[in-house]
Scaffold this motif. Structure first.
Motif, PDB file in Angstrom:
ATOM      1  N   ASP A 195     -36.024 -53.646  12.846  1.00  0.00           N
ATOM      2  CA  ASP A 195     -36.929 -54.702  12.405  1.00  0.00           C
ATOM      3  C   ASP A 195     -36.214 -55.916  11.827  1.00  0.00           C
ATOM      4  O   ASP A 195     -36.863 -56.933  11.576  1.00  0.00           O
ATOM      5  CB  ASP A 195     -37.888 -54.152  11.331  1.00  0.00           C
ATOM      6  CG  ASP A 195     -38.683 -52.963  11.832  1.00  0.00           C
ATOM      7  OD1 ASP A 195     -39.213 -53.055  12.944  1.00  0.00           O
ATOM      8  OD2 ASP A 195     -38.747 -51.947  11.115  1.00  0.00           O
ATOM      9  N   GLY A 196     -34.900 -55.815  11.621  1.00  0.00           N
ATOM     10  CA  GLY A 196     -34.242 -56.864  10.858  1.00  0.00           C
ATOM     11  C   GLY A 196     -33.469 -57.907  11.648  1.00  0.00           C
ATOM     12  O   GLY A 196     -33.454 -59.084  11.299  1.00  0.00           O
ATOM     13  N   ILE A 197     -32.767 -57.508  12.716  1.00  0.00           N
ATOM     14  CA  ILE A 197     -31.855 -58.423  13.398  1.00  0.00           C
ATOM     15  C   ILE A 197     -32.617 -59.448  14.226  1.00  0.00           C
ATOM     16  O   ILE A 197     -33.500 -59.108  15.018  1.00  0.00           O
ATOM     17  CB  ILE A 197     -30.867 -57.634  14.286  1.00  0.00           C
ATOM     18  CG1 ILE A 197     -29.907 -56.855  13.388  1.00  0.00           C
ATOM     19  CG2 ILE A 197     -30.091 -58.559  15.216  1.00  0.00           C
ATOM     20  CD1 ILE A 197     -28.874 -56.056  14.117  1.00  0.00           C
ATOM     21  N   THR A 198     -32.273 -60.713  14.025  1.00  0.00           N
ATOM     22  CA  THR A 198     -32.946 -61.801  14.730  1.00  0.00           C
ATOM     23  C   THR A 198     -31.984 -62.637  15.577  1.00  0.00           C
ATOM     24  O   THR A 198     -32.441 -63.456  16.381  1.00  0.00           O
ATOM     25  CB  THR A 198     -33.643 -62.731  13.719  1.00  0.00           C
ATOM     26  OG1 THR A 198     -32.673 -63.250  12.787  1.00  0.00           O
ATOM     27  CG2 THR A 198     -34.728 -61.989  12.946  1.00  0.00           C
ATOM     28  N   ASP A 199     -30.692 -62.463  15.389  1.00  0.00           N
ATOM     29  CA  ASP A 199     -29.685 -63.218  16.146  1.00  0.00           C
ATOM     30  C   ASP A 199     -29.532 -62.604  17.539  1.00  0.00           C
ATOM     31  O   ASP A 199     -29.076 -61.467  17.684  1.00  0.00           O
ATOM     32  CB  ASP A 199     -28.353 -63.186  15.389  1.00  0.00           C
ATOM     33  CG  ASP A 199     -27.272 -64.013  16.073  1.00  0.00           C
ATOM     34  OD1 ASP A 199     -27.354 -64.255  17.290  1.00  0.00           O
ATOM     35  OD2 ASP A 199     -26.315 -64.421  15.377  1.00  0.00           O
ATOM     36  N   GLY A 200     -29.913 -63.343  18.565  1.00  0.00           N
ATOM     37  CA  GLY A 200     -29.855 -62.819  19.923  1.00  0.00           C
ATOM     38  C   GLY A 200     -28.457 -62.507  20.400  1.00  0.00           C
ATOM     39  O   GLY A 200     -28.240 -61.532  21.135  1.00  0.00           O
ATOM     40  N   TYR A 201     -27.483 -63.327  20.003  1.00  0.00           N
ATOM     41  CA  TYR A 201     -26.095 -63.079  20.396  1.00  0.00           C
ATOM     42  C   TYR A 201     -25.582 -61.775  19.788  1.00  0.00           C
ATOM     43  O   TYR A 201     -24.946 -60.964  20.457  1.00  0.00           O
ATOM     44  CB  TYR A 201     -25.201 -64.237  19.945  1.00  0.00           C
ATOM     45  CG  TYR A 201     -25.521 -65.545  20.599  1.00  0.00           C
ATOM     46  CD1 TYR A 201     -25.304 -65.727  21.962  1.00  0.00           C
ATOM     47  CD2 TYR A 201     -26.038 -66.607  19.855  1.00  0.00           C
ATOM     48  CE1 TYR A 201     -25.596 -66.937  22.568  1.00  0.00           C
ATOM     49  CE2 TYR A 201     -26.324 -67.820  20.464  1.00  0.00           C
ATOM     50  CZ  TYR A 201     -26.095 -67.986  21.813  1.00  0.00           C
ATOM     51  OH  TYR A 201     -26.384 -69.179  22.418  1.00  0.00           O
ATOM     52  N   LEU A 202     -25.870 -61.596  18.502  1.00  0.00           N
ATOM     53  CA  LEU A 202     -25.450 -60.375  17.821  1.00  0.00           C
ATOM     54  C   LEU A 202     -26.145 -59.161  18.435  1.00  0.00           C
ATOM     55  O   LEU A 202     -25.514 -58.116  18.650  1.00  0.00           O
ATOM     56  CB  LEU A 202     -25.782 -60.476  16.330  1.00  0.00           C
ATOM     57  CG  LEU A 202     -25.462 -59.255  15.467  1.00  0.00           C
ATOM     58  CD1 LEU A 202     -23.974 -58.929  15.527  1.00  0.00           C
ATOM     59  CD2 LEU A 202     -25.904 -59.490  14.022  1.00  0.00           C
ATOM     60  N   ALA A 203     -27.426 -59.281  18.732  1.00  0.00           N
ATOM     61  CA  ALA A 203     -28.174 -58.171  19.324  1.00  0.00           C
ATOM     62  C   ALA A 203     -27.561 -57.740  20.657  1.00  0.00           C
ATOM     63  O   ALA A 203     -27.415 -56.546  20.920  1.00  0.00           O
ATOM     64  CB  ALA A 203     -29.636 -58.569  19.512  1.00  0.00           C
ATOM     65  N   GLU A 204     -27.171 -58.701  21.477  1.00  0.00           N
ATOM     66  CA  GLU A 204     -26.596 -58.327  22.777  1.00  0.00           C
ATOM     67  C   GLU A 204     -25.246 -57.649  22.614  1.00  0.00           C
ATOM     68  O   GLU A 204     -24.932 -56.695  23.332  1.00  0.00           O
ATOM     69  CB  GLU A 204     -26.457 -59.547  23.683  1.00  0.00           C
ATOM     70  CG  GLU A 204     -25.799 -59.217  24.999  1.00  0.00           C
ATOM     71  CD  GLU A 204     -26.426 -59.900  26.187  1.00  0.00           C
ATOM     72  OE1 GLU A 204     -25.723 -60.057  27.181  1.00  0.00           O
ATOM     73  OE2 GLU A 204     -27.599 -60.274  26.114  1.00  0.00           O
ATOM     74  N   ASP A 205     -24.434 -58.153  21.673  1.00  0.00           N
ATOM     75  CA  ASP A 205     -23.137 -57.499  21.434  1.00  0.00           C
ATOM     76  C   ASP A 205     -23.335 -56.057  20.982  1.00  0.00           C
ATOM     77  O   ASP A 205     -22.594 -55.155  21.387  1.00  0.00           O
ATOM     78  CB  ASP A 205     -22.334 -58.279  20.390  1.00  0.00           C
ATOM     79  CG  ASP A 205     -21.677 -59.517  20.977  1.00  0.00           C
ATOM     80  OD1 ASP A 205     -21.569 -59.600  22.219  1.00  0.00           O
ATOM     81  OD2 ASP A 205     -21.277 -60.404  20.200  1.00  0.00           O
ATOM     82  N   ILE A 206     -24.327 -55.833  20.134  1.00  0.00           N
ATOM     83  CA  ILE A 206     -24.595 -54.477  19.651  1.00  0.00           C
ATOM     84  C   ILE A 206     -25.088 -53.595  20.797  1.00  0.00           C
ATOM     85  O   ILE A 206     -24.684 -52.430  20.920  1.00  0.00           O
ATOM     86  CB  ILE A 206     -25.624 -54.500  18.497  1.00  0.00           C
ATOM     87  CG1 ILE A 206     -25.013 -55.179  17.267  1.00  0.00           C
ATOM     88  CG2 ILE A 206     -26.078 -53.092  18.147  1.00  0.00           C
ATOM     89  CD1 ILE A 206     -26.004 -55.404  16.136  1.00  0.00           C
ATOM     90  N   ILE A 207     -25.966 -54.137  21.652  1.00  0.00           N
ATOM     91  CA  ILE A 207     -26.453 -53.379  22.803  1.00  0.00           C
ATOM     92  C   ILE A 207     -25.285 -52.948  23.690  1.00  0.00           C
ATOM     93  O   ILE A 207     -25.170 -51.782  24.085  1.00  0.00           O
ATOM     94  CB  ILE A 207     -27.455 -54.218  23.620  1.00  0.00           C
ATOM     95  CG1 ILE A 207     -28.753 -54.404  22.834  1.00  0.00           C
ATOM     96  CG2 ILE A 207     -27.749 -53.552  24.964  1.00  0.00           C
ATOM     97  CD1 ILE A 207     -29.719 -55.389  23.476  1.00  0.00           C
TER      98      ILE A 207
END
Length: 283
Positions: free
Chosen positions: A214-226
């Motif tokens: 529910d917390g992460i909003t940075d799309g770049y960070l989200a893709e790196d984590i994925i």
């Protein structure tokens, strides 16, 4: 032995030939150095002896890469007063040369340095650059991102979408004990500025809490984590939980999938275009 040595010297050209070879190399260094000075706006003014030596060492090493032994030989020849250069001197010039040439370490061999594009092609699939590189050569922002991605991966694969890590865990597992305890706390405070990450110092140990669902909003960070979550290994090993409630919901395939779906939504909402490379993103 004397006769054999004389024959060898005759074949090699003797002392005069060795001196001539040395002079040729010095001339090459001077020509290369003068060429670079001519191209620079400031000319030779303001260049220290160490900067000039760095230029010479850099020019001697390969354009596509070099090994640590090659660097040590050049540093000893150019910068040592006599004999072998000391370890601190070698490390100092290594960082200077790497910075000057824009090289990074080989992802699978820390004694080889090469162009970033070549290194990226050899890196483990899905592992972000900041996670496979040596912490020594990461700047402050890269170290902060390394912590975010490593803990984000741990949370995304936990089943709950949440995880916690103490400063000790972060310093040992993520920063490879190459950062002081005080600096680790400073980095953690910077990590906590990101949506989805918070800093908790109410307990015995300072802790970073992560919520990727529910917390992460940075799309770049989200893709790196994925991408990192789908790789074989992560920086954080073993349990990171610090409260009993974190054990209440064991990971299941469905629960892990739901965390990945949440990250995918953050990636899309965060506006990261898929045709953009990490290098283009950082420009």
């Amino acid at each position: 032995m004397t006769f054999a040595r004389a024959i060898q010297q005759y074949r090699d050209g003797g002392r005069a030939q060795r001196l001539e070879n040395k002079l040729d190399r010095v001339l090459d260094d001077c020509e290369s150095l003068l060429s670079e000075l001519d191209e620079s706006e400031g000319g030779s003014s303001g260049l220290s002896a160490k900067e000039r030596r760095t230029m010479i060492i850099s020019n001697r090493l390969g354009k596509t890469g070099f090994t640590r032994s090659e660097l040590e030989a050049e540093v000893s020849d150019v910068a040592a007063h006599s004999g072998q250069a000391s370890e601190p001197t070698i490390e100092d010039y290594l960082k200077r040369v790497v910075d000057r040439k824009g090289f990074v370490e080989h992802p699978n061999n820390p004694d080889v340095w090469m162009q970033p594009e070549a290194a990226e092609s050899l890196a483990p699939e899905g592992v972000p650059t900041v996670c496979w590189r040596n912490v020594d050569y990461l700047d402050r922002a890269e170290r902060v991102r390394r912590i975010k991605i490593a803990l984000g991966r741990k949370a995304a694969t936990s089943g709950t979408g949440r995880t916690r890590a103490t400063s000790t865990k972060i310093r040992e597992d993520i920063l490879d004990e190459k950062v002081s305890r005080a600096s680790t706390l400073e980095l953690m405070n910077e990590v906590a500025l990101e949506d989805g990450y918070s800093f908790d110092d109410s307990g015995q140990a300072a802790t970073i809490c992560v919520d990727v669902a529910d917390g992460i909003t940075d799309g770049y960070l989200a893709e790196d984590i994925i991408d990192y979550a789908q790789s074989d290994t992560g920086l954080v090993t073993g349990p990171t939980e610090t409260t009993v409630s974190d054990f209440a919901e064991p990971a299941t395939p469905d629960s892990v999938d739901s965390q990945m779906d949440a990250l995918e939504a953050a990636r899309t909402d965060g506006g990261r275009p898929r045709d953009m490379t990490p290098q283009e993103r950082d420009q």
